[in-house]
Design an enzyme around this catalytic site. Structure first.
Site, PDB file in Angstrom:
ATOM      1  N   GLU A  35      30.949  -1.251   1.922  1.00 28.70           N
ATOM      2  CA  GLU A  35      31.861  -0.119   2.136  1.00 28.70           C
ATOM      3  C   GLU A  35      33.029  -0.545   3.033  1.00 28.70           C
ATOM      4  O   GLU A  35      34.146  -0.044   2.882  1.00 28.70           O
ATOM      5  CB  GLU A  35      31.080   1.075   2.717  1.00 28.70           C
ATOM      6  CG  GLU A  35      30.220   1.714   1.626  1.00 28.70           C
ATOM      7  CD  GLU A  35      28.837   2.155   2.058  1.00 28.70           C
ATOM      8  OE1 GLU A  35      28.633   2.430   3.246  1.00 28.70           O
ATOM      9  OE2 GLU A  35      27.944   2.208   1.176  1.00 28.70           O
ATOM     10  N   SER A  93      19.560   0.702  -2.871  1.00 23.80           N
ATOM     11  CA  SER A  93      18.576   1.644  -3.436  1.00 23.80           C
ATOM     12  C   SER A  93      17.130   1.232  -3.164  1.00 23.80           C
ATOM     13  O   SER A  93      16.260   1.382  -4.023  1.00 23.80           O
ATOM     14  CB  SER A  93      18.808   1.845  -4.945  1.00 23.80           C
ATOM     15  OG  SER A  93      20.073   2.442  -5.160  1.00 23.80           O
TER      16      SER A  93
END
Ligand code: 13P
Length: 263
Positions: free
Chosen positions: A108, A225
């Protein structure tokens, strides 16, 4: 034997009360039942448990901690020591706040905030000159994976960052996190084989540059995840030494279950 690292990256989530509750809940778990086994693994150096709250919650996390079973990380850092850098936080500030680690180059930061390989090299070097230890993130975008350039991306990201490091520094101080961007927050975890292939490749790159002993000591995490349902098999891969967990680290029960799978 490389110590396993189970690290929760809270990203821009949680508040002061939730932070204090999470830390005291986790320490309570460490003191009872299955958690005691985890506490023994942490105390003996087999497992390390790390939480990375947002900057404003670092002090709350550190003051909520009653033991050394949990280490605190920052999610980012600036490479300059001090001065006119509005909005940035220095390594001495993180040290003083009680951070053991700083995450550098999270996808990010790279893709939402445009941090370049050159900038991330500066952050890595500055961190290694401080008492904070880096968790340096790398990983390819979906298009890059689909076009067969995963290895090329990892090579570029790592070689630009670690070109001036020594073998000892790599071995003793650096943690690398492989986080394929397409697996982050998507629910689409990399398969065990894909995660292992990338982490094995990172270790091979480290071996080519720093030698076998340093590459054998280097800790490499997988992130993307991760959940209690997939953490055990990811951790059983020979080149995966830990996990960097986003969403599932916000839920105490899930985070504890993931720690259990590392034991
Ligand atoms: P998720 O576990 O939510 O996919 O996030 C992974 C991550 O970015 C950890 O740094």
């Amino acid at each position: 034997m490389r110590a396993k690292m189970i690290a929760g990256n809270w990203k821009m989530n949680n508040g002061m009360a939730a932070t204090a509750d999470f830390i005291s809940g986790l320490e309570k778990w460490f003191a009872e039942g299955e958690g005691q086994k985890a506490a023994r693994a942490v105390k003996s150096g087999r497992v390390e448990v790390v939480l990375a709250p947002p900057f404003t919650l670092i002090a709350s996390a550190v003051s909520a901690k009653k033991s050394d079973l949990i280490q605190i990380a920052a999610q980012n850092v600036y490479h300059k020591q001090k001065g006119a850098f509005t909005g940035e936080v220095s390594l001495s500030m993180l040290e003083e706040a009680g951070c053991k680690y700083a995450i550098i180059g999270h996808s990010e930061r790279r893709h939402v905030f445009g941090e370049s390989n050159e900038e991330l090299e500066k952050k890595l070097i500055a961190t290694l000159e401080s008492r904070v230890l880096p968790i340096f993130c790398v990983g390819e975008l979906l298009d890059e994976r689909n076009s067969g350039s995963m290895k090329h991306v990892l090579t570029t990201q790592l070689e630009s960052a670690w070109r001036s490091l020594t073998s000892d520094i790599l071995a003793d101080m650096v943690v690398i996190a492989y986080e394929p961007v397409w697996a982050i927050g998507t629910g689409q975890t990399a398969s065990d084989a894909d995660a292992e292939e990338a982490c094995d490749y990172i270790r091979t790159l480290a071996c080519d540059k720093f030698g076998i002993a340093a590459s054998d000591s280097l800790r490499i995490l997988y992130g993307g995840s991760v959940k209690p349902e997939n953490s055990r098999s990811l951790l059983s891969q020979s080149n995966i030494d830990g996990l960097l967990i986003g969403g599932a680290s916000l839920d105490l029960d899930s985070f504890e279950k993931i720690i259990e799978t590392s034991l």
